[in-house]
Design a protein around this motif. Structure first.
Motif, PDB file in Angstrom:
ATOM      1  N   LEU A   1      23.373 -47.285  10.304  1.00 55.63           N
ATOM      2  CA  LEU A   1      24.177 -48.310   9.650  1.00 55.63           C
ATOM      3  C   LEU A   1      25.485 -48.513  10.402  1.00 55.63           C
ATOM      4  CD1 LEU A   1      23.084 -46.114   7.129  1.00 55.63           C
ATOM      5  CD2 LEU A   1      23.322 -48.318   5.985  1.00 55.63           C
ATOM      6  N   ASP A   2      25.840 -49.783  10.611  1.00 53.66           N
ATOM      7  CA  ASP A   2      27.066 -50.123  11.330  1.00 53.66           C
ATOM      8  C   ASP A   2      28.109 -50.603  10.327  1.00 53.66           C
ATOM      9  OD1 ASP A   2      28.948 -50.708  13.235  1.00 53.66           O
ATOM     10  OD2 ASP A   2      27.678 -52.045  14.418  1.00 53.66           O
ATOM     11  N   GLU A   3      29.060 -49.741  10.011  1.00 55.34           N
ATOM     12  CA  GLU A   3      30.170 -50.019   9.091  1.00 55.34           C
ATOM     13  C   GLU A   3      29.692 -50.627   7.762  1.00 55.34           C
ATOM     14  OE1 GLU A   3      33.798 -51.513  10.645  1.00 55.34           O
ATOM     15  OE2 GLU A   3      33.331 -50.937  12.696  1.00 55.34           O
ATOM     16  N   PRO A   4      28.920 -49.867   6.992  1.00 51.45           N
ATOM     17  CA  PRO A   4      28.334 -50.422   5.766  1.00 51.45           C
ATOM     18  C   PRO A   4      29.338 -50.742   4.670  1.00 51.45           C
ATOM     19  CG  PRO A   4      27.930 -48.061   5.912  1.00 51.45           C
ATOM     20  CD  PRO A   4      28.500 -48.480   7.233  1.00 51.45           C
ATOM     21  N   THR A   5      30.561 -50.200   4.721  1.00 52.51           N
ATOM     22  CA  THR A   5      31.522 -50.478   3.648  1.00 52.51           C
ATOM     23  C   THR A   5      32.725 -51.290   4.113  1.00 52.51           C
ATOM     24  OG1 THR A   5      32.798 -48.429   3.969  1.00 52.51           O
ATOM     25  CG2 THR A   5      30.875 -48.322   2.504  1.00 52.51           C
ATOM     26  N   ALA A   6      32.754 -51.721   5.365  1.00 55.95           N
ATOM     27  CA  ALA A   6      33.914 -52.469   5.876  1.00 55.95           C
ATOM     28  C   ALA A   6      34.066 -53.792   5.127  1.00 55.95           C
ATOM     29  CB  ALA A   6      33.757 -52.733   7.369  1.00 55.95           C
ATOM     30  N   GLY A   7      35.244 -54.028   4.561  1.00 56.56           N
ATOM     31  CA  GLY A   7      35.531 -55.273   3.861  1.00 56.56           C
ATOM     32  C   GLY A   7      34.837 -55.438   2.537  1.00 56.56           C
ATOM     33  N   VAL A   8      34.309 -54.359   1.988  1.00 58.08           N
ATOM     34  CA  VAL A   8      33.538 -54.425   0.740  1.00 58.08           C
ATOM     35  C   VAL A   8      34.438 -54.121  -0.455  1.00 58.08           C
ATOM     36  CG1 VAL A   8      31.639 -53.344  -0.539  1.00 58.08           C
ATOM     37  CG2 VAL A   8      31.390 -53.827   1.901  1.00 58.08           C
ATOM     38  N   HIS A   9      34.237 -54.863  -1.544  1.00 52.14           N
ATOM     39  CA  HIS A   9      34.979 -54.624  -2.782  1.00 52.14           C
ATOM     40  C   HIS A   9      34.756 -53.181  -3.239  1.00 52.14           C
ATOM     41  CE1 HIS A   9      35.997 -54.805  -7.080  1.00 52.14           C
ATOM     42  NE2 HIS A   9      36.739 -55.852  -6.764  1.00 52.14           N
ATOM     43  N   PRO A  10      35.787 -52.512  -3.792  1.00 49.99           N
ATOM     44  CA  PRO A  10      35.650 -51.104  -4.198  1.00 49.99           C
ATOM     45  C   PRO A  10      34.465 -50.827  -5.112  1.00 49.99           C
ATOM     46  CG  PRO A  10      37.946 -51.735  -4.251  1.00 49.99           C
ATOM     47  CD  PRO A  10      37.176 -52.991  -3.944  1.00 49.99           C
ATOM     48  N   ASN A  11      34.156 -51.744  -6.036  1.00 44.09           N
ATOM     49  CA  ASN A  11      33.021 -51.510  -6.929  1.00 44.09           C
ATOM     50  C   ASN A  11      31.706 -51.473  -6.163  1.00 44.09           C
ATOM     51  OD1 ASN A  11      34.753 -51.447  -9.103  1.00 44.09           O
ATOM     52  ND2 ASN A  11      34.383 -53.566  -9.709  1.00 44.09           N
ATOM     53  N   LEU A  12      31.529 -52.416  -5.232  1.00 46.36           N
ATOM     54  CA  LEU A  12      30.306 -52.435  -4.439  1.00 46.36           C
ATOM     55  C   LEU A  12      30.291 -51.297  -3.430  1.00 46.36           C
ATOM     56  CD1 LEU A  12      29.470 -56.184  -3.739  1.00 46.36           C
ATOM     57  CD2 LEU A  12      28.135 -54.532  -5.022  1.00 46.36           C
ATOM     58  N   ARG A  13      31.468 -50.896  -2.970  1.00 45.32           N
ATOM     59  CA  ARG A  13      31.534 -49.747  -2.062  1.00 45.32           C
ATOM     60  C   ARG A  13      30.912 -48.527  -2.716  1.00 45.32           C
ATOM     61  NH1 ARG A  13      33.904 -45.202  -1.663  1.00 45.32           N
ATOM     62  NH2 ARG A  13      34.578 -44.282   0.311  1.00 45.32           N
ATOM     63  N   ASN A  14      31.236 -48.278  -3.974  1.00 40.54           N
ATOM     64  CA  ASN A  14      30.665 -47.133  -4.683  1.00 40.54           C
ATOM     65  C   ASN A  14      29.158 -47.283  -4.818  1.00 40.54           C
ATOM     66  OD1 ASN A  14      31.031 -44.632  -6.374  1.00 40.54           O
ATOM     67  ND2 ASN A  14      30.100 -45.977  -7.906  1.00 40.54           N
ATOM     68  N   ASP A  15      28.672 -48.509  -5.047  1.00 41.79           N
ATOM     69  CA  ASP A  15      27.228 -48.733  -5.122  1.00 41.79           C
ATOM     70  C   ASP A  15      26.555 -48.371  -3.810  1.00 41.79           C
ATOM     71  OD1 ASP A  15      27.498 -49.670  -7.718  1.00 41.79           O
ATOM     72  OD2 ASP A  15      27.550 -51.788  -7.123  1.00 41.79           O
ATOM     73  N   ILE A  16      27.184 -48.737  -2.682  1.00 40.36           N
ATOM     74  CA  ILE A  16      26.620 -48.427  -1.370  1.00 40.36           C
ATOM     75  C   ILE A  16      26.604 -46.919  -1.141  1.00 40.36           C
ATOM     76  CG2 ILE A  16      26.999 -48.649   1.119  1.00 40.36           C
ATOM     77  CD1 ILE A  16      28.036 -51.492   0.563  1.00 40.36           C
ATOM     78  N   VAL A  17      27.702 -46.252  -1.493  1.00 42.39           N
ATOM     79  CA  VAL A  17      27.765 -44.792  -1.350  1.00 42.39           C
ATOM     80  C   VAL A  17      26.642 -44.132  -2.127  1.00 42.39           C
ATOM     81  CG1 VAL A  17      29.093 -42.738  -1.995  1.00 42.39           C
ATOM     82  CG2 VAL A  17      30.229 -44.650  -0.836  1.00 42.39           C
ATOM     83  N   GLN A  18      26.484 -44.514  -3.387  1.00 45.51           N
ATOM     84  CA  GLN A  18      25.450 -43.902  -4.219  1.00 45.51           C
ATOM     85  C   GLN A  18      24.053 -44.207  -3.694  1.00 45.51           C
ATOM     86  OE1 GLN A  18      26.202 -41.624  -6.460  1.00 45.51           O
ATOM     87  NE2 GLN A  18      28.336 -42.041  -5.893  1.00 45.51           N
ATOM     88  N   ALA A  19      23.852 -45.431  -3.189  1.00 47.01           N
ATOM     89  CA  ALA A  19      22.544 -45.795  -2.644  1.00 47.01           C
ATOM     90  C   ALA A  19      22.202 -44.944  -1.421  1.00 47.01           C
ATOM     91  CB  ALA A  19      22.532 -47.275  -2.273  1.00 47.01           C
ATOM     92  N   LEU A  20      23.174 -44.725  -0.537  1.00 46.70           N
ATOM     93  CA  LEU A  20      22.917 -43.937   0.662  1.00 46.70           C
ATOM     94  C   LEU A  20      22.649 -42.474   0.321  1.00 46.70           C
ATOM     95  CD1 LEU A  20      25.526 -45.456   3.142  1.00 46.70           C
ATOM     96  CD2 LEU A  20      23.100 -45.997   2.902  1.00 46.70           C
ATOM     97  N   LEU A  21      23.405 -41.932  -0.609  1.00 46.35           N
ATOM     98  CA  LEU A  21      23.165 -40.552  -1.029  1.00 46.35           C
ATOM     99  C   LEU A  21      21.779 -40.417  -1.673  1.00 46.35           C
ATOM    100  CD1 LEU A  21      26.666 -39.637  -2.508  1.00 46.35           C
ATOM    101  CD2 LEU A  21      25.663 -38.819  -0.365  1.00 46.35           C
ATOM    102  N   ARG A  22      21.381 -41.423  -2.438  1.00 43.82           N
ATOM    103  CA  ARG A  22      20.055 -41.394  -3.070  1.00 43.82           C
ATOM    104  C   ARG A  22      18.957 -41.440  -2.006  1.00 43.82           C
ATOM    105  NH1 ARG A  22      20.948 -45.271  -6.188  1.00 43.82           N
ATOM    106  NH2 ARG A  22      19.968 -46.968  -5.030  1.00 43.82           N
ATOM    107  N   LEU A  23      19.112 -42.303  -1.000  1.00 43.04           N
ATOM    108  CA  LEU A  23      18.126 -42.360   0.076  1.00 43.04           C
ATOM    109  C   LEU A  23      18.005 -41.020   0.788  1.00 43.04           C
ATOM    110  CD1 LEU A  23      18.966 -45.829   1.666  1.00 43.04           C
ATOM    111  CD2 LEU A  23      16.902 -45.239   0.380  1.00 43.04           C
ATOM    112  N   ASN A  24      19.136 -40.374   1.021  1.00 43.49           N
ATOM    113  CA  ASN A  24      19.111 -39.075   1.694  1.00 43.49           C
ATOM    114  C   ASN A  24      18.422 -38.022   0.838  1.00 43.49           C
ATOM    115  OD1 ASN A  24      21.004 -36.327   2.274  1.00 43.49           O
ATOM    116  ND2 ASN A  24      20.077 -37.331   4.041  1.00 43.49           N
ATOM    117  N   ARG A  25      18.661 -38.043  -0.462  1.00 40.01           N
ATOM    118  CA  ARG A  25      17.975 -37.094  -1.349  1.00 40.01           C
ATOM    119  C   ARG A  25      16.470 -37.310  -1.323  1.00 40.01           C
ATOM    120  NH1 ARG A  25      22.436 -38.267  -4.812  1.00 40.01           N
ATOM    121  NH2 ARG A  25      21.150 -39.742  -6.006  1.00 40.01           N
TER     122      ARG A  25
END
Length: 268
Positions: free
Chosen positions: A179-203
């Motif tokens: 992933l190339d800068e997946p949270t750059a310029g992203v609203h804080p609420n959506l940033r958290n969604d991206i973080v949780q999605a990536l952690l879920r994929l890794n699990r």
């Protein structure tokens, strides 16, 4: 070469890339273990995106080797690398003007699996289309995009486009997602969604390599960081060790921006 605690899924050896007289990558060695989440860091112009591009076939390598799951992929075309199980997202995903969100996701299935299914006729074609629709529907729900599935993809916010970019990458069932800068310029609420999605994929077993400047994100998500400076890897360490690593500090403090701004990027 970087040592990893689990069997290497990706191994890069002696990788080099130049554009004219500009040597962007020089003698790069790294290894990514299965199940890792690795942050790829470095000052602007250090070669991060070029490294992603060469690994995924969007730029031809000049020298060296890229091995994925034991197979040499360093000189394969991008679509063949995707077929091997390596997918990527882009910093600024471009979306078609006249396709809906679910149509973009379904089109990604054809891009990943080839065009033969789209040429089929009759029952087989309908089955393939329904399978792609079902998978896209499931992923859009998982990535909180169901409510916009019928909107034009180009109408999405920047953060939603990045989520859709991840959905498109996942339509090919990769084992390694870059992933190339997946949270750059992203609203804080959506940033958290991206973080949780990536952690879920890794699990779920996926290996992730993430280019990112946001050190809070890096500490929150990554177990290891690889740092590039002027085309060379200068460090491979845990996120909490970055601020005490002399080569990392030298890389950032020696850049073109102010020392205070650069130091902030690597301060826990």
């Amino acid at each position: 070469m970087t040592h990893v605690s689990s069997p290497a899924l990706l191994e890069v050896s002696s990788l080099a890339k130049a554009f004219g007289g500009n040597r962007v990558l020089q003698d790069v060695h790294l290894a990514i273990g299965r199940g890792e989440i690795v942050g790829l860091l470095g000052p602007n112009g250090s070669g991060k995106s070029t490294l992603l591009n060469t690994i995924t076939g969007f730029e031809a390598i000049d020298a060296g080797s890229v091995r994925y799951a034991g197979q040499e992929i360093g000189r394969l075309a991008a679509h063949r690398i995707v077929g091997q199980g390596v997918a990527r997202t882009f910093q600024l995903p471009s979306m078609p003007q006249k396709m809906s969100v679910i149509e973009v996701a379904m089109a990604a299935a054809s891009a990943h699996h080839g065009f033969w299914e789209t040429l089929l006729r009759g029952r087989a074609a309908r089955r393939a289309e329904q399978a792609a629709r079902d998978k896209a529907t499931r992923l859009l729900d998982e990535f909180l995009l169901t409510h916009v599935r019928d909107l034009p993809a180009s109408a999405l916010s920047g953060g939603q486009k990045k989520l859709l970019g991840i959905v498109c990458a996942l339509m090919g069932d990769p084992q390694l997602l870059m992933l190339d800068e997946p949270t750059a310029g992203v609203h804080p609420n959506l940033r958290n969604d991206i973080v949780q999605a990536l952690l879920r994929l890794n699990r779920q077993g996926m290996t992730l390599v993430i280019v990112e400047h946001d050190m809070h994100f890096i500490r929150e998500v990554c177990s290891r960081c690889i740092v590039l400076d002027r085309g060379h890897i200068v460090a491979s360490c845990a996120p909490q060790e970055l601020s005490s690593n002399e080569r990392v500090l030298q890389a950032y403090l020696g850049g073109g921006t102010s020392q205070q701004d650069q130091a902030t990027e690597v301060t826990p």
